[in-house]
Design a protein around this motif. Structure first.
Motif, mmCIF file in Angstrom:
data_model
loop_
_atom_site.group_PDB
_atom_site.id
_atom_site.type_symbol
_atom_site.label_atom_id
_atom_site.label_comp_id
_atom_site.label_asym_id
_atom_site.label_seq_id
_atom_site.Cartn_x
_atom_site.Cartn_y
_atom_site.Cartn_z
ATOM 1 N N TYR A 138 50.430 3.291 0.766
ATOM 2 C CA TYR A 138 51.173 3.515 2.005
ATOM 3 C C TYR A 138 50.693 4.758 2.754
ATOM 4 O O TYR A 138 51.060 4.969 3.907
ATOM 5 N N PHE A 139 49.886 5.577 2.109
ATOM 6 C CA PHE A 139 49.420 6.819 2.707
ATOM 7 C C PHE A 139 48.000 6.633 3.230
ATOM 8 O O PHE A 139 47.084 6.305 2.460
ATOM 9 N N GLY A 140 47.826 6.865 4.530
ATOM 10 C CA GLY A 140 46.515 6.654 5.131
ATOM 11 C C GLY A 140 45.428 7.478 4.495
ATOM 12 O O GLY A 140 44.289 7.012 4.356
ATOM 13 N N TYR A 141 45.761 8.702 4.076
ATOM 14 C CA TYR A 141 44.715 9.546 3.499
ATOM 15 C C TYR A 141 44.308 9.098 2.100
ATOM 16 O O TYR A 141 43.387 9.655 1.505
ATOM 17 N N VAL A 142 44.992 8.076 1.569
ATOM 18 C CA VAL A 142 44.551 7.427 0.332
ATOM 19 C C VAL A 142 43.874 6.097 0.661
ATOM 20 O O VAL A 142 42.703 5.876 0.349
ATOM 21 N N ALA A 143 44.622 5.205 1.310
ATOM 22 C CA ALA A 143 44.139 3.837 1.530
ATOM 23 C C ALA A 143 42.968 3.768 2.487
ATOM 24 O O ALA A 143 42.165 2.833 2.421
ATOM 25 N N ASN A 144 42.835 4.732 3.393
ATOM 26 C CA ASN A 144 41.780 4.682 4.407
ATOM 27 C C ASN A 144 40.673 5.686 4.129
ATOM 28 O O ASN A 144 39.939 6.070 5.031
ATOM 29 N N ASN A 145 40.568 6.075 2.882
ATOM 30 C CA ASN A 145 39.499 6.964 2.461
ATOM 31 C C ASN A 145 38.891 6.368 1.199
ATOM 32 O O ASN A 145 39.519 6.361 0.140
ATOM 33 N N ALA A 146 37.686 5.848 1.331
ATOM 34 C CA ALA A 146 37.070 5.116 0.223
ATOM 35 C C ALA A 146 36.965 5.965 -1.038
ATOM 36 O O ALA A 146 37.102 5.464 -2.154
ATOM 37 N N GLY A 147 36.755 7.259 -0.865
ATOM 38 C CA GLY A 147 36.628 8.123 -2.030
ATOM 39 C C GLY A 147 37.937 8.366 -2.755
ATOM 40 O O GLY A 147 37.947 8.644 -3.957
ATOM 41 N N VAL A 148 39.058 8.252 -2.047
ATOM 42 C CA VAL A 148 40.364 8.451 -2.666
ATOM 43 C C VAL A 148 40.928 7.129 -3.169
ATOM 44 O O VAL A 148 41.556 7.061 -4.222
ATOM 45 N N GLU A 149 40.684 6.087 -2.406
ATOM 46 C CA GLU A 149 41.189 4.764 -2.782
ATOM 47 C C GLU A 149 40.655 4.315 -4.140
ATOM 48 O O GLU A 149 41.276 3.500 -4.823
ATOM 49 N N THR A 150 39.545 4.875 -4.578
ATOM 50 C CA THR A 150 38.977 4.500 -5.876
ATOM 51 C C THR A 150 39.854 4.935 -7.044
ATOM 52 O O THR A 150 39.593 4.540 -8.188
#
Length: 648
Positions: free
Chosen positions: A368-380
């Motif tokens: 639900y957090f853009g800085y997670v879901a929309n950042n390939a390095g964090v989404e991993t």
């Protein structure tokens, strides 16, 4: 938070720690109770924190769904339960219930048995591990708790709300309920014990059960999943962006429902996030832009990590100052992982394919957090459930970290619910314990498999395993939540009802019940303390929003509650001072393990878990007032089980 750590000599010599309330669950019989917690040496909180940082490197949050504390542990010895006091002193113990002919009757809590005797004198299995889900919307929870003008809940409208009935000033019902609605009103008052949920009771008996752990919000799963990692449901975003306030047809903030994440499941081809639905249709949540643990976990790398965001203007708008403060704090990045069934390839998927069939997208809080879901390095950091078992077995976890583990629809082992009805084979085969699609014994089997995996690895020696729930599903619980904030409709927003919580660790107290006041923010506070993170409540952007809450709404507790909010514990009471000091043997891995044959033998202990574990529930010698027309699944197996022709 302590800036410096005491030396070991000081730890051994100082005796000032005020232990949180803790009791030892009374034994139920002559069976030996090894590792019984005895008189503890005293430590200051700073000393205990220093020892915890020395010994605990891994936090595993086994995140389950939708059960109230009283539903599972209302008759647990030593806990504040349904039978701890006279019925007249238990809020909501006796509630009105309207019969199908309009007669207003009463209903009290009852144990849901494995079998009932029907009109023909036959013992009929009713499969209490497969229950319908009851109403747990924000509006329904507010009605069930029945707050007065001083925000004190009466907890006495669970049954009526389930029936969809109100009583006028003369006590007359607004309508006559159908048999199905009446049965829902009955179901909400039922509870289980060690016969049907023996693994949960076994963990409670051997480690520490918390009996004052509350959900963050009055409402469904998504808000409380969000609260698990943020300590709030979007209040600070509401303060900073009032145009995004939740309203009919618009799932904004604070989060009160179960919309899909703003960004959907990652594209398997590119690994990047995508929008699953057009946000203009309002079928998805707004993009969450307030601080949560995944941001704190970035540590000194916060600037570099967020710099790779695909849309920084949108995703980072409310955490710019937070990022600066986190990056300036002398903390390396904290490893973390979110393992959720169905997010990627699972063993039940065809080779080389990802079906997401068992994935409950609105349970995936980081998404639900853009800085997670929309950042390939964090989404991993987000993975599937089987990845957890593979990573633990292959010893691929980093030297420390925080790891969340969730089930979902169906199960990756291909197990079937206890009810042999072929129509229900794909209905109650879930494993995250959510009524309506999960079987509670399949769910506790998943917990046992997860705990066994951890205890059979090197991680056990440095671990704290937290069995946590999101919310109550709307099932009755008598404990009165402490209201500290209100939503846009001026109704209570948080806290929500009491829910189960257990803590398992080699350094834990054994056979203990902690009365420490706690909620999801307590988990965050524990993680903050353990990994030396700046509390979310103390970050500058959240502070700015909190000030608006005070100025405009006279609400001092808007936002995360991992600091600056009274009555939120840190979970330290679950740990033995003596074990942390090396004055008492650690609890061995075997003490937390459940043998695989026992896990795979359904029903567990043949519905005789209480006698197997020699635990006597507090209602054992009391009448069990099960309603005459009770049905655990009014929707999927309609009718009256006592009629003599009911087909479960």
């Amino acid at each position: 938070m302590a800036k410096t750590l005491p030396t070991l000599a000081l730890l051994l010599s100082t005796a000032a720690y005020a232990q949180q309330p803790l009791t030892t669950a009374p034994p139920s019989g002559p069976a030996p109770r090894p590792y019984l917690t005895k008189r503890e040496p005293t430590l200051t909180e700073a000393q205990k924190l220093a020892l915890l940082r020395q010994h605990i490197k891994y936090v595993f949050v086994l995140f389950q769904e939708n059960r109230s504390f009283d539903f599972y542990f209302g008759s647990y010895p030593g806990a504040e339960g349904l039978y701890s006091k006279p019925a007249a002193e238990i809020p909501g113990f006796t509630q009105p219930l309207v019969d199908t002919d309009g007669t207003v009757r009463t209903i009290t809590p009852f144990r849901i048995p494995p079998f009932i005797t029907d009109a023909n004198g036959k013992a009929v299995p009713i499969y209490p591990s497969d229950l319908a889900s009851v109403n747990h919307s924000h509006t329904a929870m507010d009605a069930k708790l029945n707050f007065d003008s001083a925000d004190l809940s009466k907890n006495d409208r669970f049954a009526l709300t389930e029936e969809g009935v109100t009583l006028n000033s003369e006590g007359k019902p607004s309508k006559f309920p159908s048999l199905e609605r009446k049965q829902y009103g009955e179901l909400v008052m039922g509870h289980l014990d060690c016969d049907t949920a023996p693994f949960l009771w076994r963990y409670a008996d051997r480690f520490t059960l918390f009996d004052h752990f509350f959900a963050t919000e009055l409402g469904p799963s998504t808000p409380n999943a969000i609260a698990m990692i943020s300590g709030q449901v979007g209040e600070t975003q509401w303060m900073l962006h009032p145009e995004e306030v939740t309203r009919p047809g618009y799932p904004g903030v604070p989060m009160l429902a179960d919309p899909q994440p703003f960004y959907g499941i990652k594209k398997e081809s590119s690994g990047k996030a995508k929008q699953a639905n057009d946000p203009k249709t309002k079928t998805n949540s707004v993009n969450f832009t307030f601080a949560a643990l995944p941001l704190s976990f970035m540590g000194q790398d916060a600037k570099a990590t967020t710099a790779t965001d695909d849309d920084p203007a949108a995703d980072l708008r409310d955490v710019k100052e937070d990022i600066e403060k986190i990056a300036g704090h002398p903390n390396r990045a904290t490893p973390w992982g979110w393992y959720q069934q169905g997010y990627d390839h699972e063993p039940i998927d065809p080779a080389g394919q990802v079906t997401h069939k068992s994935y409950v997208s609105h349970h995936n809080a980081p998404a639900y957090f853009g800085y997670v879901a929309n950042n390939a390095g964090v989404e991993t950091h987000i993975h599937g459930l089987n990845d957890f078992f593979e990573d633990v077995a292959a010893r691929r976890l980093p030297p420390n970290g925080v790891f969340y583990v969730r089930g979902g629809y169906g199960n990756i082992r291909g197990l079937h619910p206890l009810d042999p009805n072929p129509r229900l084979a794909t209905v109650f085969n879930g494993n995250d314990d959510h009524p309506g699609y999960s079987d509670s014994q399949l769910s506790e089997a998943l917990l046992a498999e997860e705990i066994n995996a951890i205890t059979q690895s090197p991680y056990w020696a440095q671990s704290a395993i937290l069995i946590a729930y999101d919310e109550s599903d709307g099932l009755y619980d008598h404990a009165q939540p402490h209201v500290r904030g209100h939503g846009p409709n001026k109704e209570p927003l948080d806290q929500g009802p009491r829910i189960p919580f257990l803590l398992i660790s080699p350094y834990g107290n054994a056979h203990a019940v902690s009365h420490e006041p706690a909620e999801h923010s307590s988990i965050i506070k524990f993680v903050d303390n353990l990994f030396n993170l700046i509390p979310l409540a103390d970050l500058p952007d959240e502070q700015k929003a909190r000030a608006i809450g005070v100025e405009k709404f006279h609400e001092k507790n808007m936002g995360p509650a991992d600091d600056q909010v009274e009555g939120i514990g840190n979970l330290f009471s679950a740990f033995s001072n003596a074990r942390l000091l090396g004055k008492r043997p650690l609890l061995p891995a075997s003490y937390a393990q459940i043998p695989v044959p026992e896990i795979n033998a359904f029903p567990h202990y043949d519905y005789k878990g209480c006698s197997v574990m020699n635990i006597k529930p507090t209602d054992a010698n009391l009448p069990n007032p099960i309603p005459a027309d009770f049905n655990p699944r009014p929707d999927t197996t309609p009718g009256n089980p006592k009629s003599g022709n009911w087909a479960p």
